[in-house]
Enzyme design. Structure first.
Site, PDB file in Angstrom:
ATOM      1  CE1 TYR A 100     -32.799  35.067  36.989  1.00 38.78           C
ATOM      2  CE2 TYR A 100     -32.698  33.395  35.267  1.00 38.78           C
ATOM      3  CZ  TYR A 100     -32.127  34.465  35.934  1.00 38.78           C
ATOM      4  OH  TYR A 100     -30.898  34.928  35.553  1.00 38.78           O
ATOM      5  CG  HIS A 125     -25.422  26.901  38.348  1.00 41.15           C
ATOM      6  ND1 HIS A 125     -25.451  27.725  39.439  1.00 41.15           N
ATOM      7  CD2 HIS A 125     -26.346  27.379  37.491  1.00 41.15           C
ATOM      8  CE1 HIS A 125     -26.346  28.675  39.234  1.00 41.15           C
ATOM      9  NE2 HIS A 125     -26.910  28.486  38.059  1.00 41.15           N
ATOM     10  NE  ARG A 134     -29.965  25.004  29.554  1.00 40.11           N
ATOM     11  CZ  ARG A 134     -30.937  24.258  29.023  1.00 40.11           C
ATOM     12  NH1 ARG A 134     -30.818  23.791  27.793  1.00 40.11           N
ATOM     13  NH2 ARG A 134     -32.035  23.983  29.699  1.00 40.11           N
ATOM     14  NE  ARG A 159     -32.904  22.315  36.247  1.00 43.05           N
ATOM     15  CZ  ARG A 159     -31.762  22.983  36.253  1.00 43.05           C
ATOM     16  NH1 ARG A 159     -30.940  22.874  37.293  1.00 43.05           N
ATOM     17  NH2 ARG A 159     -31.421  23.749  35.254  1.00 43.05           N
ATOM     18  N   GLY A 164     -39.105  23.374  33.788  1.00 40.01           N
ATOM     19  CA  GLY A 164     -38.693  24.674  33.246  1.00 40.01           C
ATOM     20  C   GLY A 164     -37.433  24.657  32.399  1.00 40.01           C
TER      21      GLY A 164
HETATM   22  N1  UDP Z   1     -28.336  19.694  34.975  1.00 42.20           N
HETATM   23  C1  UDP Z   1     -28.263  18.326  35.211  1.00 42.20           C
HETATM   24  N2  UDP Z   1     -27.918  17.923  36.469  1.00 42.20           N
HETATM   25  C2  UDP Z   1     -27.644  18.781  37.481  1.00 42.20           C
HETATM   26  C3  UDP Z   1     -27.725  20.169  37.229  1.00 42.20           C
HETATM   27  C4  UDP Z   1     -28.068  20.596  35.948  1.00 42.20           C
HETATM   28  O1  UDP Z   1     -28.509  17.509  34.331  1.00 42.20           O
HETATM   29  O2  UDP Z   1     -27.362  18.310  38.597  1.00 42.20           O
HETATM   30  C5  UDP Z   1     -28.682  20.153  33.620  1.00 42.20           C
HETATM   31  C6  UDP Z   1     -29.887  21.080  33.571  1.00 42.20           C
HETATM   32  O3  UDP Z   1     -31.065  20.321  33.436  1.00 42.20           O
HETATM   33  C7  UDP Z   1     -29.566  21.929  32.338  1.00 42.20           C
HETATM   34  C8  UDP Z   1     -28.036  21.996  32.306  1.00 42.20           C
HETATM   35  O4  UDP Z   1     -27.592  20.913  33.138  1.00 42.20           O
HETATM   36  O5  UDP Z   1     -29.986  21.282  31.175  1.00 42.20           O
HETATM   37  C9  UDP Z   1     -27.491  23.291  32.853  1.00 42.20           C
HETATM   38  O6  UDP Z   1     -28.135  23.536  34.090  1.00 42.20           O
HETATM   39  P1  UDP Z   1     -27.656  24.673  35.090  1.00 42.20           P
HETATM   40  O7  UDP Z   1     -28.509  24.574  36.317  1.00 42.20           O
HETATM   41  O8  UDP Z   1     -26.177  24.588  35.273  1.00 42.20           O
HETATM   42  O9  UDP Z   1     -27.927  26.035  34.311  1.00 42.20           O
HETATM   43  P2  UDP Z   1     -29.279  26.622  33.625  1.00 42.20           P
HETATM   44  O10 UDP Z   1     -29.281  26.104  32.211  1.00 42.20           O
HETATM   45  O11 UDP Z   1     -30.450  26.176  34.439  1.00 42.20           O
HETATM   46  O12 UDP Z   1     -29.068  28.101  33.692  1.00 42.20           O
END
Ligand code: UDP
Length: 322
Positions: A139, A187, A219, A281, A283
């Site tokens: 991505y 998200h 974040r 997760r 990446g």
């Molecule tokens: N996250 C989490 N549980 C979830 C979804 C996301 O702990 O069910 C964490 C994810 O690992 C990241 C943060 O929340 O650290 C934000 O993830 P999101 O997918 O919202 O956005 P990204 O940072 O991937 O753009």
């Protein structure tokens, strides 16, 4: 007239909501992830793909397009690792074709949605635009390739562009009409709110052993309307020839851990969450926080919503849909 590609999606629809009061707008969206009802009633809507050569030629032939604002993309890190073909096709190929066509009609102003994922795992605490780009997933790579393409086209064909690298877009419009709605939802914030609404049994926290204050990822959450306003300022600057090749980070400049987001949601919703700690997760960098000083200085952008307001607007939208 402004062509908004992906204007039925989450961030694109919030941009149109701001733009519609000052310009004529055409939204092009294939509705693969966007929603027809998100398109503003005053915008003209065309359903179709960027890969549809005839359609693109018709649009540029039939309308006097002053600028293109391009939101349409596949944007899930996890999916991009499983299915990189989709990311090179939907992001790189599609944008290449869009740029090729618009340039052939002499349209030379372009705003591009990029991402913090272009930085990969940053070596600094607060990320500025000149931090090294080293994406760690398809991505982020697909977005960076497009950034390079824009730079080459600017040098050779006088394309004027603004690249906006978003950190974590979140929240919903205060009018309650549009908000964040992905299928499947991946998200953090919408997943937490869906849990409070009873459609999910618990919240998964991906990793509690990161080198952060509470072990969960940090974040930088930025309100979708603040993002939309940054696009509007960029568009004005491009149309007034005040800038021609810029990259801007867009974030609030403060980081919140997953646990902090959950506890702020608990405060807003006045309920206790059921939390499951899970594996990291793939990446996910430990911490991504933006410096947005550059766009603040050059365009006077100021994010108006803090984390509380982000969660309150998101909750208003989510809770009104059930
Ligand atoms: N996250 C989490 N549980 C979830 C979804 C996301 O702990 O069910 C964490 C994810 O690992 C990241 C943060 O929340 O650290 C934000 O993830 P999101 O997918 O919202 O956005 P990204 O940072 O991937 O753009």
């Amino acid at each position: 007239m402004i062509l908004v590609v992906g204007g039925a999606g989450y961030i694109g629809s919030h941009f149109v909501e701001e733009l519609i009061y000052e310009k004529e707008v055409i939204v092009l969206d294939n509705l693969s992830t966007g929603h027809r009802q998100f398109v503003h009633e005053k915008a003209q809507f065309i359903e179709g793909n960027l890969g549809d050569e005839q359609l693109l030629h018709n649009i540029f032939r039939n309308y006097k397009i002053d600028a293109v604002v391009h939101f349409a993309a596949s944007s899930l890190v996890g999916e991009s690792i499983v299915n990189p073909l989709k990311y090179y096709e939907n992001n790189v190929n599609a944008t290449f074709f869009l740029l090729k066509t618009m340039l052939s009609y002499g349209v030379k102003k372009f705003i591009f949605s990029s991402t913090a994922a272009t930085y990969g795992i940053p070596s600094v605490d607060i990320i500025k635009e000149d931090a090294p780009t080293n994406p760690i997933n398809p991505y982020g790579k697909s977005k960076l390739i497009i950034e390079w393409m824009l730079d080459d086209f600017a040098k050779s064909y006088n394309l004027d562009y603004v690249i906006l690298r978003y950190f974590n877009a979140a929240g919903a419009h205060i009018n309650g009409r549009i908000g964040e709605n992905h299928t499947p939802e991946t998200h953090l914030l919408p997943l937490i709110l869906e849990h409070f609404l009873g459609t999910r049994d618990s919240i998964s926290v991906f990793g509690s052993d990161y080198p952060t204050k509470d072990g969960t990822c940090i974040r930088d959450y930025v309100h979708v309307t603040d993002l939309a306003k940054a696009h509007l300022l960029s568009l004005h600057a491009l149309l007034e020839n005040k800038l021609n090749r810029e990259v801007f980070n867009l974030g609030n400049g403060s980081g919140y851990s997953v646990m902090e987001v959950i506890s702020t949601c608990e405060r807003v919703v006045q309920k206790k969450a059921i939390i499951q700690i899970e594996e990291r997760r793939a990446g996910d960098p430990a911490k991504l926080v933006a410096s947005s000083d550059k766009i603040m200085k050059l365009l006077g952008w100021r994010p108006e919503h803090d984390i509380l307001s982000i969660i309150e607007t998101a909750w208003k939208w989510h809770s009104s849909r059930t």
